[in-house]
Enzyme design. Sequence first.
Site, PDB file in Angstrom:
ATOM      1  CB  THR A  74     -91.025  14.799  20.978  1.00  0.00           C
ATOM      2  OG1 THR A  74     -92.358  14.405  20.715  1.00  0.00           O
ATOM      3  CG2 THR A  74     -90.807  14.722  22.485  1.00  0.00           C
ATOM      4  CG  ASP A  75     -95.668  16.449  18.628  1.00  0.00           C
ATOM      5  OD1 ASP A  75     -95.214  15.435  19.189  1.00  0.00           O
ATOM      6  OD2 ASP A  75     -96.488  16.388  17.686  1.00  0.00           O
ATOM      7  CD  GLU A  76     -95.432  11.633  22.190  1.00  0.00           C
ATOM      8  OE1 GLU A  76     -95.387  11.193  23.342  1.00  0.00           O
ATOM      9  OE2 GLU A  76     -95.582  10.924  21.186  1.00  0.00           O
ATOM     10  CE1 TYR A  84     -89.529   9.756  23.513  1.00  0.00           C
ATOM     11  CE2 TYR A  84     -91.672  10.793  23.160  1.00  0.00           C
ATOM     12  CZ  TYR A  84     -90.355  10.600  22.779  1.00  0.00           C
ATOM     13  OH  TYR A  84     -89.860  11.247  21.673  1.00  0.00           O
ATOM     14  CE  LYS A 123     -86.815  13.672  23.297  1.00  0.00           C
ATOM     15  NZ  LYS A 123     -85.456  13.419  22.696  1.00  0.00           N
TER      16      LYS A 123
HETATM   17  P1  NAD Z   1     -85.023   5.489  17.398  1.00  0.00           P
HETATM   18  O1  NAD Z   1     -85.533   4.729  18.557  1.00  0.00           O
HETATM   19  O2  NAD Z   1     -85.227   4.980  16.027  1.00  0.00           O
HETATM   20  O3  NAD Z   1     -83.455   5.731  17.567  1.00  0.00           O
HETATM   21  C1  NAD Z   1     -82.872   6.105  18.787  1.00  0.00           C
HETATM   22  C2  NAD Z   1     -81.368   5.842  18.675  1.00  0.00           C
HETATM   23  O4  NAD Z   1     -80.752   6.280  19.895  1.00  0.00           O
HETATM   24  C3  NAD Z   1     -81.010   4.367  18.512  1.00  0.00           C
HETATM   25  O5  NAD Z   1     -80.045   4.213  17.496  1.00  0.00           O
HETATM   26  C4  NAD Z   1     -80.453   3.971  19.871  1.00  0.00           C
HETATM   27  O6  NAD Z   1     -79.497   2.926  19.808  1.00  0.00           O
HETATM   28  C5  NAD Z   1     -79.821   5.283  20.321  1.00  0.00           C
HETATM   29  N1  NAD Z   1     -79.690   5.399  21.787  1.00  0.00           N
HETATM   30  C6  NAD Z   1     -80.638   5.140  22.724  1.00  0.00           C
HETATM   31  N2  NAD Z   1     -80.148   5.386  23.954  1.00  0.00           N
HETATM   32  C7  NAD Z   1     -78.868   5.811  23.780  1.00  0.00           C
HETATM   33  C8  NAD Z   1     -77.858   6.227  24.678  1.00  0.00           C
HETATM   34  N3  NAD Z   1     -78.077   6.258  25.990  1.00  0.00           N
HETATM   35  N4  NAD Z   1     -76.663   6.620  24.162  1.00  0.00           N
HETATM   36  C9  NAD Z   1     -76.440   6.577  22.818  1.00  0.00           C
HETATM   37  N5  NAD Z   1     -77.360   6.177  21.935  1.00  0.00           N
HETATM   38  C10 NAD Z   1     -78.571   5.809  22.409  1.00  0.00           C
HETATM   39  O7  NAD Z   1     -85.633   6.943  17.571  1.00  0.00           O
HETATM   40  P2  NAD Z   1     -86.065   8.020  16.475  1.00  0.00           P
HETATM   41  O8  NAD Z   1     -87.491   7.838  16.160  1.00  0.00           O
HETATM   42  O9  NAD Z   1     -85.071   8.079  15.391  1.00  0.00           O
HETATM   43  O10 NAD Z   1     -85.970   9.352  17.374  1.00  0.00           O
HETATM   44  C11 NAD Z   1     -84.770  10.119  17.402  1.00  0.00           C
HETATM   45  C12 NAD Z   1     -85.011  11.364  18.236  1.00  0.00           C
HETATM   46  O11 NAD Z   1     -86.062  12.135  17.680  1.00  0.00           O
HETATM   47  C13 NAD Z   1     -85.407  11.088  19.687  1.00  0.00           C
HETATM   48  O12 NAD Z   1     -84.754  12.009  20.507  1.00  0.00           O
HETATM   49  C14 NAD Z   1     -86.910  11.319  19.702  1.00  0.00           C
HETATM   50  O13 NAD Z   1     -87.339  11.727  20.961  1.00  0.00           O
HETATM   51  C15 NAD Z   1     -87.040  12.420  18.676  1.00  0.00           C
HETATM   52  N6  NAD Z   1     -88.330  12.503  17.974  1.00  0.00           N
HETATM   53  C16 NAD Z   1     -88.860  11.387  17.384  1.00  0.00           C
HETATM   54  C17 NAD Z   1     -90.050  11.502  16.667  1.00  0.00           C
HETATM   55  C18 NAD Z   1     -90.676  10.294  15.975  1.00  0.00           C
HETATM   56  O14 NAD Z   1     -91.788  10.404  15.498  1.00  0.00           O
HETATM   57  N7  NAD Z   1     -90.003   9.159  15.888  1.00  0.00           N
HETATM   58  C19 NAD Z   1     -90.683  12.749  16.553  1.00  0.00           C
HETATM   59  C20 NAD Z   1     -90.105  13.854  17.188  1.00  0.00           C
HETATM   60  C21 NAD Z   1     -88.922  13.715  17.881  1.00  0.00           C
HETATM   61  O1  DAU Z   2     -95.291  13.067  18.337  1.00  0.00           O
HETATM   62  C1  DAU Z   2     -93.942  12.737  18.265  1.00  0.00           C
HETATM   63  C2  DAU Z   2     -93.738  11.361  18.835  1.00  0.00           C
HETATM   64  O2  DAU Z   2     -94.312  10.456  17.903  1.00  0.00           O
HETATM   65  C3  DAU Z   2     -92.276  11.010  19.080  1.00  0.00           C
HETATM   66  O3  DAU Z   2     -91.765  11.872  20.060  1.00  0.00           O
HETATM   67  C4  DAU Z   2     -92.147   9.555  19.535  1.00  0.00           C
HETATM   68  O4  DAU Z   2     -90.770   9.213  19.636  1.00  0.00           O
HETATM   69  C5  DAU Z   2     -92.805   8.669  18.505  1.00  0.00           C
HETATM   70  O5  DAU Z   2     -92.783   7.329  18.944  1.00  0.00           O
HETATM   71  C6  DAU Z   2     -94.240   9.102  18.246  1.00  0.00           C
HETATM   72  O6  DAU Z   2     -95.070   8.840  19.408  1.00  0.00           O
HETATM   73  P1  DAU Z   2     -96.555   8.248  19.284  1.00  0.00           P
HETATM   74  O7  DAU Z   2     -96.889   7.587  20.547  1.00  0.00           O
HETATM   75  O8  DAU Z   2     -97.498   9.276  18.779  1.00  0.00           O
HETATM   76  O9  DAU Z   2     -96.298   7.184  18.095  1.00  0.00           O
HETATM   77  P2  DAU Z   2     -96.828   5.697  17.876  1.00  0.00           P
HETATM   78  O10 DAU Z   2     -96.445   5.308  16.484  1.00  0.00           O
HETATM   79  O11 DAU Z   2     -96.426   4.795  18.987  1.00  0.00           O
HETATM   80  O12 DAU Z   2     -98.401   5.869  17.943  1.00  0.00           O
HETATM   81  C7  DAU Z   2     -99.068   6.718  17.017  1.00  0.00           C
HETATM   82  C8  DAU Z   2    -100.550   6.682  17.387  1.00  0.00           C
HETATM   83  O13 DAU Z   2    -101.055   5.383  17.067  1.00  0.00           O
HETATM   84  C9  DAU Z   2    -100.826   6.890  18.866  1.00  0.00           C
HETATM   85  O14 DAU Z   2    -102.046   7.598  19.004  1.00  0.00           O
HETATM   86  C10 DAU Z   2    -100.986   5.477  19.414  1.00  0.00           C
HETATM   87  C11 DAU Z   2    -101.597   4.741  18.237  1.00  0.00           C
HETATM   88  N1  DAU Z   2    -101.256   3.306  18.122  1.00  0.00           N
HETATM   89  C12 DAU Z   2     -99.948   2.948  18.203  1.00  0.00           C
HETATM   90  C13 DAU Z   2     -99.569   1.612  18.094  1.00  0.00           C
HETATM   91  C14 DAU Z   2     -98.122   1.203  18.201  1.00  0.00           C
HETATM   92  C15 DAU Z   2    -102.241   2.365  17.892  1.00  0.00           C
HETATM   93  O15 DAU Z   2    -103.434   2.694  17.791  1.00  0.00           O
HETATM   94  N2  DAU Z   2    -101.878   1.051  17.777  1.00  0.00           N
HETATM   95  C16 DAU Z   2    -100.589   0.634  17.892  1.00  0.00           C
HETATM   96  O16 DAU Z   2    -100.336  -0.594  17.817  1.00  0.00           O
END
Ligand code: NAD
Ligand code: DAU
Length: 331
Positions: free
Chosen positions: A120-122, A144, A148
Amino acid sequence: MKILVTGAAGFIGSTYVRNVLDTSDDAVVVLDKLTYAGRRENLRDVEDRIEFVEGAIEDRDLVLDLTDGVDAVVNFAAESHVDRSIADQDAFARTHVIGTSVLLDAAREHGVGRYLQVSTDEVYGSIERGTFTEESPLNPSSPYSATKAAGDLLVSSHVHTYGIEAVITRGSNNYGPRQYPEKLIPLAVLNALHGDSLPVYGDGRQVRNWLYVEDFARAIDLALRHGVAGEVYNVGGPDETANIDVVRRILALTERDESLIEYVTDRPGHDRRYSLSSAKIRELGWEPSRRFQEGLAQTVDWYRDNEWWWEPIRSGEYREYYERQYGRKLA
Ligand code: NAD
Ligand code: DAU
């Protein structure tokens, strides 16, 4: 190839599996622990084209068994929500650190040809001005992103020490169908559809770099097949948008009034802005297919048309989570 895809019952992993099945003849084995965020329904349409194994990536015996004879591993498995990591980080450390270590060990032991870590970019932390490249230092802010980053460092260490053919992709904020409604966009869309208020943390001026989920899935596949081992590839969305503007657009798309906006207590340690340069993945031939405006409208339509998907979530564990997180019941 035979690809082991971990965490593919989640949002991005399930999109990735669909993409692999649509574009190749590869065999897919899914390993997923089915946490609150993992759902078999996310793979419903491809169920008969994959092998599904329920289990954890930190289960060494299981992982050693599953990686035997596999050509590639793509690791999506994660606890993905920043707010949950602030409340309780145990599962984050276990999955991102121990789990990644077990997967890497198993890949090494069986001589797995390719390993892709979905990151992730985080991990770069917050940036007020400018843009992160792959050379930017890691400076994670939340449990988180810190765990990561630890996973990423383990991957790099296995490349240097054991010569594993591993690649890391660091994606910006994804959005699209099947995202668990704890995240800003699906939470705001579902609340708006229900006429409930939309919680905005702090002043709402935090900026995110929104990336359509199918575009991230394509970038991951490209990096898996054509990325240089040991390299990191940033994958950023085409648009940077402040949270308050995201929420306003969702209200417009759902024909709701801005009086539904509710400013709430800020997230502790909230990162102000993320911004990624995607020049390196673009050199491999990737480009995003959708601007945010278009992708967001499609996403709102998807949630409007797929109540079967979100209704069981909104009536289950999510209700308690919502009350703990926002101090009030879901409407
Ligand atoms: P998600 O929470 O929707 O899915 C995560 C999945 O991982 C779930 O199906 C969960 O059951 C499984 N899981 C959790 N712990 C596990 C374990 N110990 N063993 C096996 N399975 C397990 O998450 P997502 O948003 O699809 O993110 C997927 C990946 O992409 C993550 O690694 C996250 O860090 C990365 N990522 C997410 C975002 C975003 O914006 N959502 C952006 C950049 C990177
Ligand atoms: O940047 C990549 C990341 O993006 C991934 O690695 C993470 O898995 C994914 O969850 C996401 O993280 P963020 O924390 O940026 O996403 P989230 O949707 O939780 O929040 C987006 C922005 O909105 C953040 O600045 C927090 C804000 N927010 C979030 C929630 C849930 C609110 O203002 N209100 C809310 O209720």
